[in-house]
Design an enzyme around this catalytic site. Structure first.
Site, short mmCIF file in Angstrom:
data_model
loop_
_atom_site.label_atom_id
_atom_site.label_comp_id
_atom_site.label_asym_id
_atom_site.label_seq_id
_atom_site.Cartn_x
_atom_site.Cartn_y
_atom_site.Cartn_z
N ASP A 1 0.88 -1.18 0.00
CA ASP A 1 0.00 0.00 0.00
C ASP A 1 0.91 1.22 0.00
OD1 ASP A 1 -3.26 0.25 1.16
OD2 ASP A 1 -2.06 2.05 0.80
N ASP B 1 4.06 1.78 -4.31
CA ASP B 1 3.00 2.09 -5.26
C ASP B 1 2.89 0.97 -6.30
OD1 ASP B 1 1.49 3.43 -7.38
OD2 ASP B 1 1.84 5.21 -6.17
N LYS C 1 -11.27 5.57 -5.27
CA LYS C 1 -12.67 5.12 -5.26
C LYS C 1 -13.73 6.21 -5.11
CE LYS C 1 -12.98 4.23 -0.32
NZ LYS C 1 -13.50 3.43 0.75
N SER D 1 -17.30 -3.81 -8.59
CA SER D 1 -18.31 -3.02 -7.87
C SER D 1 -19.66 -3.19 -8.54
CB SER D 1 -17.90 -1.55 -7.93
OG SER D 1 -18.94 -0.72 -7.51
N TYR E 1 -14.64 6.62 -12.64
CA TYR E 1 -14.39 5.53 -11.67
C TYR E 1 -15.10 4.25 -12.12
CZ TYR E 1 -15.06 2.57 -7.57
OH TYR E 1 -15.12 1.47 -6.72
N LYS F 1 -13.66 0.22 -13.55
CA LYS F 1 -14.07 -1.13 -13.14
C LYS F 1 -14.53 -1.94 -14.36
CE LYS F 1 -13.18 -0.48 -8.82
NZ LYS F 1 -12.02 -1.12 -8.22
N TYR G 1 -18.86 -5.80 -5.26
CA TYR G 1 -19.42 -5.45 -3.96
C TYR G 1 -20.59 -4.50 -4.15
CZ TYR G 1 -14.33 -5.99 -3.17
OH TYR G 1 -13.02 -6.37 -3.20
P1 NAD Z 1 -9.61 2.20 0.50
O1 NAD Z 1 -9.29 3.52 -0.12
O2 NAD Z 1 -9.89 2.16 1.95
O3 NAD Z 1 -8.40 1.17 0.20
C1 NAD Z 1 -7.65 1.21 -0.98
C2 NAD Z 1 -6.18 1.21 -0.57
O4 NAD Z 1 -5.37 1.23 -1.73
C3 NAD Z 1 -5.80 2.44 0.25
O5 NAD Z 1 -5.17 2.03 1.45
C4 NAD Z 1 -4.85 3.22 -0.65
O6 NAD Z 1 -3.85 3.88 0.09
C5 NAD Z 1 -4.31 2.11 -1.54
N1 NAD Z 1 -3.86 2.57 -2.86
C6 NAD Z 1 -4.53 3.32 -3.76
N2 NAD Z 1 -3.78 3.49 -4.86
C7 NAD Z 1 -2.61 2.81 -4.66
C8 NAD Z 1 -1.44 2.62 -5.43
N3 NAD Z 1 -1.29 3.18 -6.64
N4 NAD Z 1 -0.45 1.87 -4.91
C9 NAD Z 1 -0.56 1.31 -3.67
N5 NAD Z 1 -1.64 1.48 -2.90
C10 NAD Z 1 -2.66 2.23 -3.39
O7 NAD Z 1 -10.80 1.57 -0.34
P2 NAD Z 1 -11.69 0.28 -0.04
O8 NAD Z 1 -13.05 0.74 0.35
O9 NAD Z 1 -10.96 -0.65 0.83
O10 NAD Z 1 -11.81 -0.29 -1.51
C11 NAD Z 1 -10.98 -1.35 -1.97
C12 NAD Z 1 -11.36 -1.69 -3.39
O11 NAD Z 1 -12.74 -2.05 -3.44
C13 NAD Z 1 -11.17 -0.56 -4.39
O12 NAD Z 1 -10.70 -1.12 -5.61
C14 NAD Z 1 -12.58 -0.02 -4.59
O13 NAD Z 1 -12.75 0.57 -5.85
C15 NAD Z 1 -13.39 -1.30 -4.45
N6 NAD Z 1 -14.79 -1.07 -4.03
C16 NAD Z 1 -15.02 -0.42 -2.86
C17 NAD Z 1 -16.34 -0.19 -2.46
C18 NAD Z 1 -16.63 0.55 -1.17
O14 NAD Z 1 -17.75 1.03 -1.01
N7 NAD Z 1 -15.72 0.65 -0.22
C19 NAD Z 1 -17.40 -0.62 -3.26
C20 NAD Z 1 -17.13 -1.30 -4.44
C21 NAD Z 1 -15.79 -1.51 -4.82
C1 UD1 Z 2 -21.71 4.93 -4.24
C2 UD1 Z 2 -21.01 5.12 -5.56
C3 UD1 Z 2 -20.82 3.78 -6.24
C4 UD1 Z 2 -20.08 2.81 -5.32
C5 UD1 Z 2 -20.90 2.69 -4.02
C6 UD1 Z 2 -20.27 1.78 -3.01
C7 UD1 Z 2 -21.78 7.35 -6.20
C8 UD1 Z 2 -22.62 8.13 -7.16
N1 UD1 Z 2 -21.82 6.02 -6.38
O1 UD1 Z 2 -22.96 4.41 -4.50
O2 UD1 Z 2 -20.07 3.94 -7.43
O3 UD1 Z 2 -19.95 1.55 -5.94
O4 UD1 Z 2 -21.01 4.00 -3.44
O5 UD1 Z 2 -19.16 2.38 -2.45
O6 UD1 Z 2 -21.08 7.89 -5.36
N2 UD1 Z 2 -26.91 9.47 0.50
C9 UD1 Z 2 -27.49 10.53 1.16
N3 UD1 Z 2 -26.67 11.43 1.77
C10 UD1 Z 2 -25.30 11.32 1.78
C11 UD1 Z 2 -24.72 10.20 1.11
C12 UD1 Z 2 -25.55 9.31 0.47
O7 UD1 Z 2 -28.72 10.67 1.17
O8 UD1 Z 2 -24.61 12.18 2.35
C13 UD1 Z 2 -27.79 8.46 -0.14
C14 UD1 Z 2 -27.56 8.29 -1.63
O9 UD1 Z 2 -28.35 9.16 -2.36
C15 UD1 Z 2 -27.95 6.82 -1.82
C16 UD1 Z 2 -27.56 6.16 -0.47
O10 UD1 Z 2 -27.49 7.23 0.47
O11 UD1 Z 2 -29.33 6.70 -1.97
C17 UD1 Z 2 -26.22 5.45 -0.52
O12 UD1 Z 2 -25.24 6.34 -1.00
P1 UD1 Z 2 -23.68 5.95 -1.07
O13 UD1 Z 2 -23.25 5.44 0.26
O14 UD1 Z 2 -22.96 7.10 -1.63
O15 UD1 Z 2 -23.65 4.69 -2.07
P2 UD1 Z 2 -24.18 4.56 -3.57
O16 UD1 Z 2 -24.93 5.76 -4.01
O17 UD1 Z 2 -24.91 3.26 -3.68
#
Ligand code: NAD
Ligand code: UD1
Length: 333
Positions: free
Chosen positions: A32, A59, A85, A125, A149, A153, A177
């Site tokens: 990381d 990185d 993300k 995602s 973004y 994916k 996810y």
């Molecule tokens: P996060 O930001 O907490 O973790 C990602 C980690 O990757 C961070 O610690 C960051 O420092 C590291 N990172 C980023 N770019 C890097 C690079 N170039 N080299 C080395 N390290 C790097 O995010 P997360 O919520 O744990 O998400 C993990 C993965 O899951 C991501 O690919 C994200 O797109 C995907 N994802 C997350 C969600 C969500 O809601 N959290 C939903 C769908 C998909």
């Molecule tokens: C977001 C991302 C999506 C990602 C997902 C999981 C956007 C547009 N989409 O989706 O790409 O895969 O997170 O990480 O950001 N809400 C409020 N107030 C807030 C925040 C959110 O009302 O301050 C509402 C939103 O309108 C939505 C719900 O809460 O209805 C969930 O929002 P959020 O947590 O941002 O997730 P997603 O919109 O599903």
């Protein structure tokens, strides 16, 4: 003992997955660059599991460090989390997102090819599903994106399926996810985004600890149970368990498949707020405002494939998710 390379190991999902892997007897080699996480996560992981991650601060865009990791460790499988993300930010900085998320992934896949490693798990995602699909979303449904973004994916999923066409020994699971929230029950690791949170649960937590005055509810005129947006929230520990099962699966199989990780149940914004208030005893002030660009009314997962192929099902409910998020955040104010 199998050696698993976890990119983004100190991040939200990477840290929980590292715990799950260590507790189940796998060696974790982590990388990381700490762009969105802190190094002290490593001591929390060690405290929880009694084992340590062999950590490389670096990185994924730097091929030399990837090569060093593969030379120093006999990597059996890669679980790739490292990415940017934030959806909104990706619209402002598309080049940064394509470079980090797509080029970074290509770098890893190239290094895997150099070292003949063919087992890969990808953090995809629910954002890859076209918003006009019916719900619940099934894995074969049409893909598209509404932000850079999201396109990163979709593009990486395409790259992975092309690799499998060219190499039938490649084995990959693309985990899609839905909305991961919650935290480890120890309260030691969880989600604590830097800056203003984009997602709902971190924002609710900020209001609960009085960091922000009220939650903006983005629209109450959707065609849903109470007019607010409905999503499939899934506990991050369940997501981590999904990676463990996917990893066991890729180690013994070949192919490239996309699998949803969700609960299959939808929860509205107001339902989540009400549940959080109940388990935390904190009042969450809300303000109804306009819809957020790009949002849709409702989506949740069909989880049949995860159950049938991985033997995985979510175990935690919304109350567990709210309680664990709250316990984590109040310990990290
Ligand atoms: P996060 O930001 O907490 O973790 C990602 C980690 O990757 C961070 O610690 C960051 O420092 C590291 N990172 C980023 N770019 C890097 C690079 N170039 N080299 C080395 N390290 C790097 O995010 P997360 O919520 O744990 O998400 C993990 C993965 O899951 C991501 O690919 C994200 O797109 C995907 N994802 C997350 C969600 C969500 O809601 N959290 C939903 C769908 C998909
Ligand atoms: C977001 C991302 C999506 C990602 C997902 C999981 C956007 C547009 N989409 O989706 O790409 O895969 O997170 O990480 O950001 N809400 C409020 N107030 C807030 C925040 C959110 O009302 O301050 C509402 C939103 O309108 C939505 C719900 O809460 O209805 C969930 O929002 P959020 O947590 O941002 O997730 P997603 O919109 O599903």
């Amino acid at each position: 003992m199998k050696n698993i390379l976890v990119t983004g190991a100190t991040g939200f999902i990477g840290s929980h997955t590292s715990v799950e892997l260590l507790e189940n007897g796998y060696n974790v080699i982590g990388i990381d660059n700490l762009y969105n996480s802190d190094k002290d996560v490593l001591s929390s992981i060690e405290y929880i599991t009694g084992k340590s991650v062999k950590f490389y601060e670096g990185d994924i865009l730097d091929y030399s460090i990837l090569k060093k990791i593969f030379l120093e460790n006999n990597i059996d499988c890669v679980i790739h989390f490292a990415a940017f993300k934030a959806v909104g930010e990706s619209v402002e900085k598309p080049l940064d997102y394509y470079y980090n998320n797509v080029s970074g992934t290509l770098n890893i896949l190239n290094c895997m090819r150099e070292f003949n490693c063919k087992k890969f798990i990808y953090s995809s995602s629910a954002t890859v599903y076209d918003k006009d699909n019916p719900i619940p979303y099934l894995e074969h449904y049409k893909k598209s994106a509404t932000s850079p973004y999201g396109y990163t994916k979709v593009m990486v999923e395409q790259i992975l399926s092309d690799i499998y066409v060219s190499d039938k020994d490649f084995s990959c699971v693309m985990l899609r996810y839905f909305n991961p929230i919650g935290a480890h029950k120890s309260g030691l690791i969880g989600e604590n985004p830097k800056g203003v949170p984009n997602n709902l649960m971190p924002y609710i937590c900020d209001v609960a600890i009085s960091k922000r005055e009220f939650l903006n509810v983005f629209g109450n005129d959707y065609n849903t149970v109470d007019g607010t947006g409905v999503r499939d929230y899934v506990h991050v520990v369940d997501i981590a368990r999904g990676h463990l099962e996917a990893m066991k699966y890729v180690l013994i199989s070949k192919g490239n498949i996309g699998i949803n990780l969700g609960t299959g149940k939808g929860t509205s914004v107001l339902e989540l707020v009400e549940c959080f208030e109940r388990v935390s005893g904190k009042k969450i002030n809300i303000r109804i405002c306009g819809r957020r660009d790009g949002d849709i009314d409702e989506f949740y997962a069909d989880t049949t494939k995860a159950r049938e192929i991985l033997g995985w099902e979510s175990r935690f409910d919304i109350e567990d998710m709210c309680l664990d998020s709250w316990n984590y955040i109040k310990a990290h104010i």
